[in-house]
Scaffold this active site. Structure first.
Site, PDB file in Angstrom:
ATOM      1  N   GLU A 100     -19.620  -7.162 -25.346  1.00  0.00           N
ATOM      2  CA  GLU A 100     -19.852  -8.597 -25.938  1.00  0.00           C
ATOM      3  C   GLU A 100     -20.753  -8.263 -27.160  1.00  0.00           C
ATOM      4  OE1 GLU A 100     -22.924  -8.113 -22.715  1.00  0.00           O
ATOM      5  OE2 GLU A 100     -20.829  -7.458 -23.030  1.00  0.00           O
ATOM      6  N   HIS A 147     -19.352  -3.601 -14.312  1.00  0.00           N
ATOM      7  CA  HIS A 147     -19.012  -4.715 -13.620  1.00  0.00           C
ATOM      8  C   HIS A 147     -18.045  -4.534 -12.435  1.00  0.00           C
ATOM      9  CE1 HIS A 147     -20.797  -6.485 -17.386  1.00  0.00           C
ATOM     10  NE2 HIS A 147     -21.457  -7.142 -16.413  1.00  0.00           N
ATOM     11  N   GLU A 169     -23.162 -13.154 -10.987  1.00  0.00           N
ATOM     12  CA  GLU A 169     -23.030 -11.909 -11.044  1.00  0.00           C
ATOM     13  C   GLU A 169     -24.546 -11.149 -10.293  1.00  0.00           C
ATOM     14  OE1 GLU A 169     -24.272  -8.143 -14.411  1.00  0.00           O
ATOM     15  OE2 GLU A 169     -22.946 -10.059 -14.999  1.00  0.00           O
ATOM     16  N   ASP A 195     -21.848 -11.465 -17.513  1.00  0.00           N
ATOM     17  CA  ASP A 195     -22.880 -11.280 -18.461  1.00  0.00           C
ATOM     18  C   ASP A 195     -22.678 -11.965 -19.937  1.00  0.00           C
ATOM     19  OD1 ASP A 195     -21.419  -9.177 -19.161  1.00  0.00           O
ATOM     20  OD2 ASP A 195     -23.299  -7.884 -18.951  1.00  0.00           O
TER      21      ASP A 195
END
Length: 268
Positions: A123, A144, A243, A153
């Protein structure tokens, strides 16, 4: 005479800063000069680093790239400690939000120059205006879903914005290396170049962008990043909360199960 480098250029162990006379800042991720193995200390450092970059108006263009032939290929999970501890996750949560918001607040055109593996925190690259990738570059999401935690995130926010929600969901539910060519076809990568040429091409693009007046450059960045920034602000804090809950459950599931109370003291 060359201007003195600002103090923050030497402040972070995993970031190398180089700025030329035209104000093109190259930020290289690394671990001791090689490919970055992302740690909790980096997570903390990047909050401040990206803020300082955003505040320094001598930065006219920003290029993010990696050393050692990769962007960010790996992560040291153990460095984050006990993520089931609310106080530990509270820090991870807050820093995770701040890192992305501070990247969004960099007020000049950003380019990501990608070689090799972008398997952690892709990202960061997707918050650049333009991604240039070597033909051998690959994107993945190691930390993840495959590892047992929610991709909350900002990776879903950025991939769904750049590639579309359907592609992002399929990619993040079944993480696997996505080639530079596929990322180009999805609209994530702007240009695919020969291996080893991503940074030089990014420099060429920076020279093109510098032809525009500074206010035009800054306002264009502000205009282009705003829709994604709004999603970052709206979604990432919530995503990191989800998360964190999944990380706590994962830690719990890995602990030895306690003996049922009814079985305690039972004599065979």
């Amino acid at each position: 005479m060359q201007a003195k480098e600002p103090g923050y250029f030497a402040a972070y162990r995993s970031l190398k800063f180089t700025r030329d006379a035209q104000g093109v800042l190259i930020v290289e991720f690394h671990t001791k000069g090689g490919s970055l193995n992302f740690t909790a200390q980096d997570h903390t450092d990047f909050v401040d680093a990206f803020y300082r970059i955003s505040q320094d108006r001598d930065n006219k263009i920003v290029i993010l790239t990696g050393m050692g032939g990769d962007f960010i290929p790996g992560i040291d999970f153990s460095s984050f400690g006990n993520v089931a501890d609310p106080s530990v996750w509270s820090q991870v949560h807050d820093e995770g939000v701040q890192i992305l918001e501070n990247l969004c607040n960099i007020g000049v055109p950003m380019i990501a120059a990608i070689e090799g593996r972008t398997y952690v925190h892709s990202e960061y690259a997707l918050l650049a205006n333009v991604i240039v990738a070597g033909e051998g570059a690959t994107f993945n999401d190691l930390p993840h879903f495959a590892g047992g935690i929610v991709p909350g995130d900002g990776i879903f926010t950025t991939w769904s914005y750049r590639a579309g929600a359907g592609r992002a969901e399929a990619f993040l539910l079944n993480p696997h290396p996505v080639t530079a060519q596929t990322a180009y076809e999805w609209g994530v990568v702007a240009e695919v170049v020969r291996n080893g040429k991503a940074l030089s091409r990014a420099r060429e693009l920076a020279a093109v962008y510098l032809r525009a007046p500074e206010v035009t450059r800054r306002n264009t960045r502000a205009h282009f990043i705003r829709p994604l920034k709004e999603r970052i602000v709206r979604e990432v804090g919530y995503g990191l909360s989800l998360e964190g809950a999944s990380a706590a459950d994962l830690v719990k599931s890995m602990q030895p199960k306690a003996e049922p109370a009814a079985e305690k003291g039972k004599v065979a």
